[in-house]
Design a protein around this motif. Structure first.
Motif, PDB file in Angstrom:
ATOM      1  N   UNK A   7      48.591  44.427  45.955  1.00  0.00           N
ATOM      2  CA  UNK A   7      49.595  43.823  46.825  1.00  0.00           C
ATOM      3  C   UNK A   7      49.107  43.616  48.248  1.00  0.00           C
ATOM      4  N   UNK A   8      48.112  44.426  48.675  1.00  0.00           N
ATOM      5  CA  UNK A   8      47.649  44.353  50.058  1.00  0.00           C
ATOM      6  C   UNK A   8      46.175  44.721  50.122  1.00  0.00           C
ATOM      7  N   UNK A   9      45.430  44.066  51.007  1.00  0.00           N
ATOM      8  CA  UNK A   9      44.023  44.418  51.196  1.00  0.00           C
ATOM      9  C   UNK A   9      43.869  45.689  52.023  1.00  0.00           C
ATOM     10  N   UNK A  10      44.969  46.196  52.546  1.00  0.00           N
ATOM     11  CA  UNK A  10      44.935  47.448  53.318  1.00  0.00           C
ATOM     12  C   UNK A  10      45.300  48.656  52.463  1.00  0.00           C
ATOM     13  N   UNK A  39      31.232  43.476  40.095  1.00  0.00           N
ATOM     14  CA  UNK A  39      31.102  43.798  41.513  1.00  0.00           C
ATOM     15  C   UNK A  39      32.061  42.960  42.349  1.00  0.00           C
ATOM     16  N   UNK A  40      32.352  41.746  41.889  1.00  0.00           N
ATOM     17  CA  UNK A  40      33.286  40.893  42.623  1.00  0.00           C
ATOM     18  C   UNK A  40      34.673  41.520  42.722  1.00  0.00           C
ATOM     19  N   UNK A  45      39.065  43.594  46.663  1.00  0.00           N
ATOM     20  CA  UNK A  45      39.932  44.626  47.232  1.00  0.00           C
ATOM     21  C   UNK A  45      40.150  44.423  48.722  1.00  0.00           C
ATOM     22  N   UNK A  46      39.119  43.968  49.419  1.00  0.00           N
ATOM     23  CA  UNK A  46      39.273  43.732  50.868  1.00  0.00           C
ATOM     24  C   UNK A  46      39.315  42.249  51.226  1.00  0.00           C
ATOM     25  N   UNK A  47      39.369  41.391  50.190  1.00  0.00           N
ATOM     26  CA  UNK A  47      39.511  39.968  50.424  1.00  0.00           C
ATOM     27  C   UNK A  47      38.240  39.250  50.809  1.00  0.00           C
ATOM     28  N   UNK A  48      37.076  39.866  50.593  1.00  0.00           N
ATOM     29  CA  UNK A  48      35.824  39.253  51.036  1.00  0.00           C
ATOM     30  C   UNK A  48      35.144  38.397  49.967  1.00  0.00           C
ATOM     31  N   UNK A  50      34.607  35.138  47.623  1.00  0.00           N
ATOM     32  CA  UNK A  50      34.870  33.738  47.949  1.00  0.00           C
ATOM     33  C   UNK A  50      36.044  33.153  47.179  1.00  0.00           C
ATOM     34  N   UNK A  51      36.385  33.734  46.027  1.00  0.00           N
ATOM     35  CA  UNK A  51      37.511  33.241  45.229  1.00  0.00           C
ATOM     36  C   UNK A  51      38.585  34.305  45.073  1.00  0.00           C
ATOM     37  N   UNK A  52      38.849  35.085  46.105  1.00  0.00           N
ATOM     38  CA  UNK A  52      39.925  36.068  46.047  1.00  0.00           C
ATOM     39  C   UNK A  52      41.260  35.347  45.929  1.00  0.00           C
ATOM     40  N   UNK A  53      42.066  35.650  44.898  1.00  0.00           N
ATOM     41  CA  UNK A  53      43.371  34.987  44.761  1.00  0.00           C
ATOM     42  C   UNK A  53      44.327  35.378  45.888  1.00  0.00           C
ATOM     43  N   UNK A  54      45.359  34.584  46.061  1.00  0.00           N
ATOM     44  CA  UNK A  54      46.402  34.908  47.031  1.00  0.00           C
ATOM     45  C   UNK A  54      47.155  36.146  46.564  1.00  0.00           C
TER      46      UNK A  54
END
Length: 321
Positions: A7-10, A39-40, A45-48, A50-54
């Motif tokens: 739910x959150x990258x934090x 590894x992706x 988890x931290x949004x880094x 290149x194809x991190x979903x919303x």
């Protein structure tokens, strides 16, 4: 259904009960048996990545399971089909809906664990070595991170393609895994100088690098004239910077490879590669290495195995029977 939900990258992801999805037009719904970790997933988890979903989304990039429903407009698939799917998300759950175009049927003899560990690791290495680098029989292939998820498949596929394979990994245990996959020579990154060892072997024609950092720099300096360097990822956390004038001295080529990207602009390259790989699997020429199989409740432990580099080959989460 149970799902590993971010739910959150934090905040860390958690196992939650959420409604099971319904397939839309062009989609299949899969009762998921197993999901391979990559590894992706850590980068997401931290949004880094290149194809991190919303946010929010269910994690898990590649799955294997049985189709239990199909949406409008789907042809070639039916309930009961055994499939593997690279969905990019949605895999760490009991059910998932995916574009039918992203699914491939798998042989009855293929285990769920093998199928969930197969697409990204083998697909990345085959597309990189065959399509991008044009690896030839008799050439010397240096594989960095050779006991990891993609590195180990590069050793195996490189050997099948007739190359002399040099595997580089940290520690005797990991190097032994690479040796069993077919490596001809071994370099311990923890205690040996990559450049000096490769110099003694005559240098590299192709470098397969999912690591980056100092290992990339050493491999770069160990290249033969006209060598091709494949940048697959940066597990070290350091993205190396290349001075363009250094490429000129030996006429080197640096080739990027993002396997999933081919779905958007040249899917035939990816699907053709997968058909070749599934054929090799059916002939017994490929043997996926899965070091850990864990239940859905232990997904966080599986992620930590990747983060701490305590796994070899793939980590698979088993979800349903």
């Amino acid at each position: 259904m149970r799902a590993f939900f971010l739910e959150s990258h934090e905040r860390p992801p958690s196992l939650r009960d959420i409604p099971a999805p319904e397939p839309g037009s062009g989609e299949i719904r899969v009762r998921i048996a197993a999901c391979g970790l990559n590894f992706a997933d850590l980068l997401m988890l931290n949004g880094s990545y290149q194809d991190t979903p919303a946010l929010p989304f269910v994690m898990g990039m590649e799955v294997a399971g049985t189709i239990d429903a199909v949406g409008d407009g789907v042809s070639g698939f039916a309930p009961g089909d055994r499939v593997a799917v690279f969905g990019g998300q949605g895999g760490l759950a009991e059910f998932g809906c995916f574009e039918a175009a992203r699914a491939v049927k798998i042989p009855d003899a293929m285990s769920w664990e093998d199928a969930a560990a197969f697409q990204i690791a083998y697909g990345t290495s085959h597309l990189a070595l065959d399509y991008r680098a044009r690896l030839g029989a008799g050439e010397t292939l240096l594989v960095l991170g050779a006991a990891g998820g993609v590195g180990l498949t590069a050793v195996e596929i490189g050997k099948l393609m007739g190359a002399r394979v040099v595997a580089c990994a940290r520690g005797a245990d990991k190097l032994d895994v690479a040796r069993q996959a077919g490596a001809d020579h071994l370099i311990d990154a923890a205690s040996q100088d990559i450049r000096e060892e490769m110099k003694a072997l005559g240098g590299a024609d192709v470098v397969y690098d999912p690591v980056g950092g100092d290992q990339f720099k050493a491999a770069f300096r160990s290249c033969r004239p006209e060598a091709r360097i494949l940048t697959i990822g940066f597990a070290s956390g350091e993205v190396p910077q290349i001075k363009a004038n250094h490429l000129l001295v030996k006429n080197l080529s640096v080739l990027g490879l993002y396997w999933g990207g081919y779905l958007a602009f040249k899917p035939a390259a990816l699907t053709g590669s997968l058909q070749t790989l599934l054929g090799w699997y059916g002939e017994g020429r490929l043997k996926p290495h899965v070091s850990h199989v864990l239940p859905l409740e232990q997904t966080a432990e599986g992620m930590e195995l990747l983060r701490s580099r305590k796994s070899t080959g793939k980590v698979v989460i088993r979800i349903t029977d």
